[in-house]
Design an enzyme around this catalytic site. Structure first.
Site, PDB file in Angstrom:
ATOM      1  N   LYS A 179       0.840  -1.194   0.000  1.00  0.00           N
ATOM      2  CA  LYS A 179       0.000   0.000   0.000  1.00  0.00           C
ATOM      3  C   LYS A 179       0.881   1.252   0.000  1.00  0.00           C
ATOM      4  O   LYS A 179       1.668   1.454   0.916  1.00  0.00           O
ATOM      5  CB  LYS A 179      -0.924   0.044   1.222  1.00  0.00           C
ATOM      6  N   GLU A 254      10.964   1.549   9.502  1.00  0.00           N
ATOM      7  CA  GLU A 254      11.827   2.701   9.225  1.00  0.00           C
ATOM      8  C   GLU A 254      11.018   3.942   9.546  1.00  0.00           C
ATOM      9  O   GLU A 254      10.056   4.252   8.838  1.00  0.00           O
ATOM     10  CB  GLU A 254      12.236   2.718   7.748  1.00  0.00           C
ATOM     11  N   CYS A 288      13.666  11.722   4.807  1.00  0.00           N
ATOM     12  CA  CYS A 288      13.929  11.338   6.198  1.00  0.00           C
ATOM     13  C   CYS A 288      15.401  11.516   6.551  1.00  0.00           C
ATOM     14  O   CYS A 288      15.760  11.545   7.723  1.00  0.00           O
ATOM     15  CB  CYS A 288      13.485   9.903   6.426  1.00  0.00           C
ATOM     16  N   GLU A 390       9.934  16.081  14.899  1.00  0.00           N
ATOM     17  CA  GLU A 390      10.180  16.049  13.455  1.00  0.00           C
ATOM     18  C   GLU A 390       9.240  17.027  12.736  1.00  0.00           C
ATOM     19  O   GLU A 390       8.032  16.956  12.903  1.00  0.00           O
ATOM     20  CB  GLU A 390       9.932  14.624  12.945  1.00  0.00           C
TER      21      GLU A 390
END
Ligand code: NDP
Length: 488
Positions: A179, A254, A288, A390
């Site tokens: 997905k 991750e 990232c 973040e």
């Protein structure tokens, strides 16, 4: 521009056939450069996920028993299929994500092709170990594929990260239910079209579209899924671990990052400067691996601040489809608002904005697009929320240090540990600092250099497990030790 219209329907790909969601519902797919809907996405749910897992389960025995050389050829044909349409893929990625088409052309699509090629070859070269045991005989490790693997990926590098999971899963002999993010599903749909065009074996690769909670979760929690490879935010990772971990599935996660970029006074200043602009703002800071906390040795801070801010001011935000654009749109309205709210927060926390700090309004058709000026902030300590959480956008903070120990302490002062960049000409300092930094990936005097054989992943809240090279082949197989005793 890619030739998609609001009528383009992004369909599920199950057992080699395209279908709408069982619910008949659709989501809007928005072009972030204009803020307008440009296609529809199947809004799938548990029944679609179940059909896809059933198809993958049925296809597993034949696919897993194929000789490695045949899996190699099938996966190579998929790579070739993308390569032949790479321009269309690059344009589609740019429209869907808002990234400059030049970036999609130079990075996203070629790297997706090489992911498939690398793992096609890995299928041929993968070997397991054996151990001789004195007085007994020999142990050997059988490595067999797990079965159905779930591959869930985010919106920032859509096809690139999607293929980074799918390719090793298939190469190791698993079948896949994948997905993509519902925010950027177009190139995953094009991958499914490519699979159909080349007659990729039915049911081996299934792609489901829809929202994470509605379509992703039923894939991950499905009892017939044995392994989950997920890239995305830390909060989503926690949710997956809390559900799928309880079912004892194999997990590779991750997750987010808050990467430090440590700049020592003895570095090659010019090289560091141009790379640091890139490592801060490539893909609008939505990689990232971007360095969002820039730590500079105090003796060169003033020089750095001046030179860096001047270069960042030269970065023009523009139409992602234009050949000359290097800074495009951020991915969605929601994400733009999140980034702007962090810029407000930084000011409340005492930060000074050296450049940027605002939404950018472009002209004409692009006036509804989601553009944020590249932003540099100074004057914040490492404990504040701006430096702890973040942001994942074109926002970096500057801070100073006076000793190597202070640099490392500041670098390690967040709950994350994905990547780090170190700039120095002192070999001893480079090795020492690389060892001391809490991160799964360290670049010294470079950034984003890639060798597919190396382990990729983070520590602390940045994830569990490693991708890349044979690490991914190990993840997508289950080792079994066989001990054979013989008369010696
Ligand atoms: P999210 O965690 O929101 O989503 C990632 C994927 O998971 C999407 O496909 C999402 O679907 C899906 N998803 C959401 N909820 C669930 C669930 N309960 N079960 C299964 N799947 C679910 O991340 P973003 O897409 O916002 O991506 C940005 C994040 O990804 C950042 O934190 C970034 O650091 C991280 N990232 C990490 C990388 C690494 O290598 N460590 C590399 C790149 C990004 P949908 O979008 O449709 O809701």
């Amino acid at each position: 521009m890619a030739k998609f219209t609001a009528m383009t329907e992004i369909l599920n790909f199950i057992d080699g056939r395209f279908s709408a969601a069982d619910s008949g519902l659709w989501l809007d797919n928005i072009d972030p450069s204009t803020g307008k809907v440009y296609s529809k996405i199947a809004r799938s749910g548990a029944s679609d996920a179940d059909r896809a897992v059933k198809a993958a389960k049925a296809a597993f025995p034949a696919w897993s028993k194929l000789p490695a050389s045949e899996r190699f050829s099938h996966i190579m044909r998929l790579a070739d299929g993308i390569r032949q349409k790479s321009e269309a893929f690059a344009k589609a990625e740019s429209v869907d994500n808002g990234k400059p088409v030049s970036l999609a052309r130079a990075v996203d699509i070629p790297r997706a092709v090489s992911n498939f090629e690398f793992y096609a070859a890995a299928a041929m070269h993968y070997a397991s170990s054996s151990h001789y045991t004195e007085g007994v005989g020999i142990n050997y490790t059988l490595r067999r594929p797990i079965g159905v693997a779930a591959c869930i990926s985010p919106w920032n590098l859509p096809l690139y990260l999607f293929s980074w999971k799918i390719a090793p899963a298939l190469a190791a002999g698993n079948t896949v239910v994948a997905k993509p993010s519902e925010i950027t599903p177009m190139t995953a749909y094009m991958l499914a079209e490519t699979a159909r065009e080349i007659n990729f074996p039915k049911g081996v690769l299934n792609i489901i579209h829809g929202l994470g909670g509605e379509a992703g979760e039923p894939i991950c929690t499905h009892p017939d899924v044995g392994a989950i490879s997920f890239t995305g935010g830390t909060e989503t990772g926690k949710r997956i671990i809390s559900q799928a971990g309880m079912q004892f599935k194999k997990l590779s996660l991750e997750l987010g990052g808050k990467n430090p970029n440590i700049i020592f006074a003895d570095c090659d200043f010019d090289k560091m400067l141009s790379t640091t602009v890139r490592s801060s703002f490539a893909n609008q800071g939505q990689i990232c691996l971007c360095g969002s906390r820039i730590l500079v040795e105090k003796s060169i801070y003033k020089r750095f601040r001046e030179a860096f801010t001047a270069k960042v001011k030269e970065l023009e935000v523009g139409n992602p489809a234009s050949e000359s654009t290097r800074m495009g749109a951020v991915v969605s309205e929601g994400h733009m608002k999140k980034i702007l709210s962090y810029i407000d927060l930084a000011q409340q926390e005492g930060g000074r904005i050296l450049c940027g700090g605002n939404r950018v309004k472009l002209e004409g058709e692009l006036s509804g697009g989601y553009y944020v000026a590249p932003t540099v902030i100074e004057g914040l300590d490492q404990q504040c929320r701006t430096n702890q959480e973040e942001i994942f956008g074109p926002v970096v903070t500057l801070d100073t240090f006076e000793t190597d120990e202070e640099a490392v302490a500041k670098a390690n002062a967040t709950p994350y540990g994905l990547a780090s960049t170190i700039w120095t000409s002192d070999l001893n300092r480079a090795h020492r600092t690389a060892e001391a930094v809490h991160a799964g990936i360290v670049w010294v005097n470079c950034w984003l250099e890639r060798d597919l054989r190396t382990p990729f992943g983070g520590v602390k809240n940045s994830g569990v497990g490693r991708e890349g090279g044979f690490e991914a082949m190990n993840f997508f197989t289950e080792p079994k030790n066989v001990c054979i005793a013989y008369n010696q």
